[in-house]
Design a protein around this motif. Structure first.
Motif, PDB file in Angstrom:
ATOM      1  N   LEU A  18       0.805  -1.282   0.098  1.00 55.69           N
ATOM      2  CA  LEU A  18       0.165  -0.044  -0.023  1.00 55.69           C
ATOM      3  C   LEU A  18       0.662   1.254  -0.102  1.00 55.69           C
ATOM      4  CD1 LEU A  18      -2.989   1.124   0.044  1.00 55.69           C
ATOM      5  CD2 LEU A  18      -2.855   0.884   2.552  1.00 55.69           C
ATOM      6  N   ILE A  19       1.903   1.140   0.693  1.00 49.15           N
ATOM      7  CA  ILE A  19       2.941   2.488   0.970  1.00 49.15           C
ATOM      8  C   ILE A  19       3.478   2.460  -0.489  1.00 49.15           C
ATOM      9  CG2 ILE A  19       5.349   3.253   1.623  1.00 49.15           C
ATOM     10  CD1 ILE A  19       4.366   1.822   4.377  1.00 49.15           C
ATOM     11  N   VAL A  20       3.906   1.452  -1.331  1.00 46.07           N
ATOM     12  CA  VAL A  20       4.536   1.669  -2.611  1.00 46.07           C
ATOM     13  C   VAL A  20       3.476   2.110  -3.723  1.00 46.07           C
ATOM     14  CG1 VAL A  20       5.455   0.231  -4.463  1.00 46.07           C
ATOM     15  CG2 VAL A  20       5.977  -0.050  -2.099  1.00 46.07           C
ATOM     16  N   VAL A  21       2.456   1.682  -3.447  1.00 55.97           N
ATOM     17  CA  VAL A  21       1.183   2.049  -4.564  1.00 55.97           C
ATOM     18  C   VAL A  21       0.949   3.890  -4.139  1.00 55.97           C
ATOM     19  CG1 VAL A  21      -1.164   1.769  -5.196  1.00 55.97           C
ATOM     20  CG2 VAL A  21       0.346  -0.211  -4.937  1.00 55.97           C
ATOM     21  N   ILE A  22       1.006   4.149  -2.981  1.00 58.16           N
ATOM     22  CA  ILE A  22       0.637   5.233  -2.748  1.00 58.16           C
ATOM     23  C   ILE A  22       1.884   6.368  -3.146  1.00 58.16           C
ATOM     24  CG2 ILE A  22       0.171   7.076  -0.893  1.00 58.16           C
ATOM     25  CD1 ILE A  22      -1.575   4.954   0.477  1.00 58.16           C
ATOM     26  N   MET A  23       3.130   5.925  -2.825  1.00 56.56           N
ATOM     27  CA  MET A  23       4.113   6.709  -3.396  1.00 56.56           C
ATOM     28  C   MET A  23       4.307   6.847  -5.014  1.00 56.56           C
ATOM     29  SD  MET A  23       5.360   7.853  -0.492  1.00 56.56           S
ATOM     30  CE  MET A  23       6.987   8.374  -0.749  1.00 56.56           C
ATOM     31  N   VAL A  24       3.872   5.798  -5.445  1.00 53.58           N
ATOM     32  CA  VAL A  24       3.871   5.899  -6.996  1.00 53.58           C
ATOM     33  C   VAL A  24       3.027   6.815  -7.474  1.00 53.58           C
ATOM     34  CG1 VAL A  24       3.539   4.706  -9.077  1.00 53.58           C
ATOM     35  CG2 VAL A  24       4.738   3.766  -7.300  1.00 53.58           C
ATOM     36  N   GLN A  25       1.738   7.103  -6.925  1.00 55.80           N
ATOM     37  CA  GLN A  25       0.944   8.159  -7.614  1.00 55.80           C
ATOM     38  C   GLN A  25       1.295   9.606  -7.257  1.00 55.80           C
ATOM     39  OE1 GLN A  25      -2.822   7.136  -5.715  1.00 55.80           O
ATOM     40  NE2 GLN A  25      -2.943   5.149  -6.302  1.00 55.80           N
ATOM     41  N   ASN A  26       1.000  10.549  -7.995  1.00 53.30           N
ATOM     42  CA  ASN A  26       1.067  11.747  -7.918  1.00 53.30           C
ATOM     43  C   ASN A  26      -0.292  12.599  -8.076  1.00 53.30           C
ATOM     44  OD1 ASN A  26       2.114  14.478  -7.786  1.00 53.30           O
ATOM     45  ND2 ASN A  26       3.527  14.168  -9.335  1.00 53.30           N
ATOM     46  N   PRO A  27      -0.593  13.124  -7.058  1.00 58.71           N
ATOM     47  CA  PRO A  27      -1.898  13.840  -7.128  1.00 58.71           C
ATOM     48  C   PRO A  27      -2.077  15.011  -8.049  1.00 58.71           C
ATOM     49  CG  PRO A  27      -0.797  14.737  -5.125  1.00 58.71           C
ATOM     50  CD  PRO A  27       0.027  13.613  -5.780  1.00 58.71           C
ATOM     51  N   LYS A  28      -0.906  15.510  -8.539  1.00 57.51           N
ATOM     52  CA  LYS A  28      -0.917  16.515  -9.725  1.00 57.51           C
ATOM     53  C   LYS A  28      -1.029  15.906 -11.065  1.00 57.51           C
ATOM     54  CE  LYS A  28       0.088  19.988  -6.924  1.00 57.51           C
ATOM     55  NZ  LYS A  28      -0.868  20.817  -6.167  1.00 57.51           N
ATOM     56  N   GLY A  29      -1.090  14.843 -11.254  1.00 59.79           N
ATOM     57  CA  GLY A  29      -1.209  14.047 -12.545  1.00 59.79           C
ATOM     58  C   GLY A  29       0.171  13.491 -13.223  1.00 59.79           C
ATOM     59  N   GLY A  30       1.075  13.645 -12.257  1.00 58.58           N
ATOM     60  CA  GLY A  30       2.394  13.265 -12.540  1.00 58.58           C
ATOM     61  C   GLY A  30       2.717  11.509 -11.893  1.00 58.58           C
ATOM     62  N   GLY A  31       3.925  11.411 -11.578  1.00 57.97           N
ATOM     63  CA  GLY A  31       4.106  10.129 -11.007  1.00 57.97           C
ATOM     64  C   GLY A  31       4.172   9.102 -11.978  1.00 57.97           C
ATOM     65  N   LEU A  32       3.936   7.950 -12.132  1.00 61.74           N
ATOM     66  CA  LEU A  32       4.217   6.896 -12.862  1.00 61.74           C
ATOM     67  C   LEU A  32       2.830   6.954 -13.805  1.00 61.74           C
ATOM     68  CD1 LEU A  32       5.088   3.986 -13.465  1.00 61.74           C
ATOM     69  CD2 LEU A  32       3.291   3.059 -12.104  1.00 61.74           C
TER      70      LEU A  32
END
Length: 121
Positions: A18-32
Protein backbone atom coordinates in the motif's frame (compact mmCIF):
# COMPACT_ATOMS: atom_id res chain seq x y z
CA UNK A 1 3.40 -21.00 13.35
CA UNK A 2 0.22 -19.59 14.84
CA UNK A 3 -2.63 -18.07 12.91
CA UNK A 4 -1.94 -14.68 14.44
CA UNK A 5 1.66 -14.77 13.16
CA UNK A 6 0.41 -15.51 9.66
CA UNK A 7 -2.03 -12.59 9.85
CA UNK A 8 0.74 -10.35 11.16
CA UNK A 9 3.03 -11.25 8.25
CA UNK A 10 0.22 -10.63 5.75
CA UNK A 11 -0.55 -7.25 7.36
CA UNK A 12 3.08 -6.17 7.02
CA UNK A 13 3.24 -7.23 3.36
CA UNK A 14 -0.05 -5.53 2.46
CA UNK A 15 0.97 -2.36 4.33
CA UNK A 16 4.27 -2.26 2.42
CA UNK A 17 2.48 -2.73 -0.92
CA UNK A 18 0.00 0.00 0.00
CA UNK A 19 2.86 2.38 0.77
CA UNK A 20 4.50 1.60 -2.57
CA UNK A 21 1.28 2.13 -4.53
CA UNK A 22 0.56 5.42 -2.77
CA UNK A 23 4.11 6.68 -3.30
CA UNK A 24 3.93 5.90 -7.03
CA UNK A 25 0.86 8.10 -7.42
CA UNK A 26 1.14 11.85 -7.83
CA UNK A 27 -1.93 13.96 -7.06
CA UNK A 28 -0.94 16.55 -9.70
CA UNK A 29 -1.25 14.01 -12.53
CA UNK A 30 2.46 13.13 -12.59
CA UNK A 31 4.20 10.13 -11.14
CA UNK A 32 3.95 6.77 -12.80
CA UNK A 33 0.73 7.63 -14.59
CA UNK A 34 2.36 10.42 -16.62
CA UNK A 35 5.72 8.75 -17.25
CA UNK A 36 4.51 5.22 -17.90
CA UNK A 37 5.43 3.95 -21.36
CA UNK A 38 7.97 6.58 -22.31
CA UNK A 39 5.71 9.22 -23.82
CA UNK A 40 3.84 10.01 -26.99
CA UNK A 41 0.80 8.16 -28.21
CA UNK A 42 2.37 4.72 -27.90
CA UNK A 43 1.86 4.31 -24.18
CA UNK A 44 1.20 0.87 -22.83
CA UNK A 45 -2.31 1.00 -21.42
CA UNK A 46 -2.43 4.78 -21.55
CA UNK A 47 -2.36 7.33 -18.75
CA UNK A 48 -6.03 6.94 -17.89
CA UNK A 49 -5.80 3.18 -17.49
CA UNK A 50 -2.67 3.46 -15.31
CA UNK A 51 -4.40 5.97 -13.05
CA UNK A 52 -7.46 3.72 -12.81
CA UNK A 53 -5.26 0.73 -11.97
CA UNK A 54 -3.41 2.63 -9.23
CA UNK A 55 -6.67 3.96 -7.81
CA UNK A 56 -8.31 0.53 -7.75
CA UNK A 57 -5.22 -1.13 -6.29
CA UNK A 58 -5.08 1.51 -3.52
CA UNK A 59 -8.67 0.89 -2.51
CA UNK A 60 -8.25 -2.89 -2.76
CA UNK A 61 -5.10 -2.93 -0.62
CA UNK A 62 -6.64 -0.58 1.96
CA UNK A 63 -9.74 -2.77 2.23
CA UNK A 64 -7.61 -5.91 2.46
CA UNK A 65 -5.49 -4.32 5.20
CA UNK A 66 -8.59 -3.43 7.22
CA UNK A 67 -10.03 -6.94 6.87
CA UNK A 68 -6.73 -8.56 7.88
CA UNK A 69 -6.49 -6.35 10.96
CA UNK A 70 -10.03 -7.25 12.03
CA UNK A 71 -9.44 -10.97 11.41
CA UNK A 72 -6.17 -10.90 13.34
CA UNK A 73 -8.08 -9.74 16.40
CA UNK A 74 -10.12 -12.93 16.26
CA UNK A 75 -6.95 -15.04 15.93
CA UNK A 76 -5.23 -13.69 19.04
CA UNK A 77 -4.59 -16.44 21.57
CA UNK A 78 -6.16 -15.23 24.79
CA UNK A 79 -5.32 -18.27 26.90
CA UNK A 80 -7.65 -20.07 29.28
CA UNK A 81 -8.70 -17.03 31.33
CA UNK A 82 -11.77 -15.25 30.11
CA UNK A 83 -10.90 -12.06 31.97
CA UNK A 84 -7.90 -10.17 30.65
CA UNK A 85 -7.42 -7.82 33.56
CA UNK A 86 -7.30 -8.51 37.27
CA UNK A 87 -8.92 -5.11 37.81
CA UNK A 88 -12.12 -6.50 36.26
CA UNK A 89 -12.09 -9.63 38.44
CA UNK A 90 -14.12 -9.04 41.63
CA UNK A 91 -12.74 -12.16 43.36
CA UNK A 92 -9.10 -11.30 42.86
CA UNK A 93 -7.62 -9.61 45.87
CA UNK A 94 -4.16 -8.27 45.78
CA UNK A 95 -2.27 -7.78 48.97
CA UNK A 96 0.72 -5.54 49.12
CA UNK A 97 3.26 -6.04 51.87
CA UNK A 98 3.30 -3.32 54.47
CA UNK A 99 6.52 -1.40 54.77
CA UNK A 100 8.70 -2.62 57.59
CA UNK A 101 8.56 -0.48 60.71
CA UNK A 102 11.59 1.70 61.15
CA UNK A 103 13.69 0.52 64.09
CA UNK A 104 13.70 3.01 66.89
CA UNK A 105 17.13 4.15 67.88
CA UNK A 106 17.62 4.93 71.53
CA UNK A 107 20.96 6.68 70.93
CA UNK A 108 19.32 9.85 69.78
CA UNK A 109 18.51 12.35 72.50
CA UNK A 110 15.12 14.00 72.52
CA UNK A 111 15.02 17.47 71.10
CA UNK A 112 15.02 20.21 73.73
CA UNK A 113 14.18 23.83 73.32
CA UNK A 114 16.92 25.29 75.51
CA UNK A 115 18.79 28.15 74.03
CA UNK A 116 22.33 28.06 75.39
CA UNK A 117 23.46 31.23 73.66
CA UNK A 118 21.11 33.42 75.72
CA UNK A 119 21.99 31.72 79.01
CA UNK A 120 25.76 32.28 78.66
CA UNK A 121 25.46 36.05 78.32
Amino acid sequence: MSTFTIFLALIVVVAFLLIVVIMVQNPKGGGLSSSFGGGGTQQLGGVKKTTDFLDKSTWTLATLLLVLILLSNVAINRGSDSIDSKALDADATTTQPLPAALPETQDAAPATSTDESTENK
